[in-house]
Design a protein around this motif. Sequence first.
Motif, short mmCIF file in Angstrom:
data_model
loop_
_atom_site.label_atom_id
_atom_site.label_comp_id
_atom_site.label_asym_id
_atom_site.label_seq_id
_atom_site.Cartn_x
_atom_site.Cartn_y
_atom_site.Cartn_z
N ARG A 4 -66.61 138.11 5.43
CA ARG A 4 -66.18 136.88 6.09
C ARG A 4 -67.27 136.39 7.03
N THR A 5 -67.89 137.27 7.75
CA THR A 5 -68.97 136.90 8.66
C THR A 5 -70.14 136.32 7.88
N SER A 7 -70.03 134.89 4.92
CA SER A 7 -69.67 133.58 4.37
C SER A 7 -69.62 132.53 5.47
N ASP A 8 -69.17 132.91 6.67
CA ASP A 8 -69.17 131.96 7.79
C ASP A 8 -70.60 131.55 8.14
N GLU A 11 -71.91 129.24 5.45
CA GLU A 11 -71.30 127.91 5.59
C GLU A 11 -71.93 127.15 6.75
#
Length: 104
Positions: A4-5, A7-8, A11
């Motif tokens: 998640r980190t 991908s954040d 992004e």
Amino acid sequence: MQNRTNSDIREALSENARRMEQHLDALRHELISVVPPVREIVTRHPIGSTCAIIGVGMALGYLMGSDRRTAGSGSGRALLDAALVPVVGMVREYLDKRKHWRKW
């Protein structure tokens, strides 16, 4: 959590790249709109334009090279800065006026 980190971060980087591209496009359009008036001035006044370009080059060279000089020459840079600030302001004001009138 690691994914998640990542991908954040990806992004956020992608969003920053998109914003930078928008700024570059705006800068390209602004530069393209400035070229014809400058070309016209240079064509009408080639000698004066050449002198101005040489002067700007010398001023920039002086400002960029001032870090290599002794500490005692700082007053010369302040004097040059004081002379250039009004010129830059006048050019900026002129370009803003042209941009305003071009919309009409």
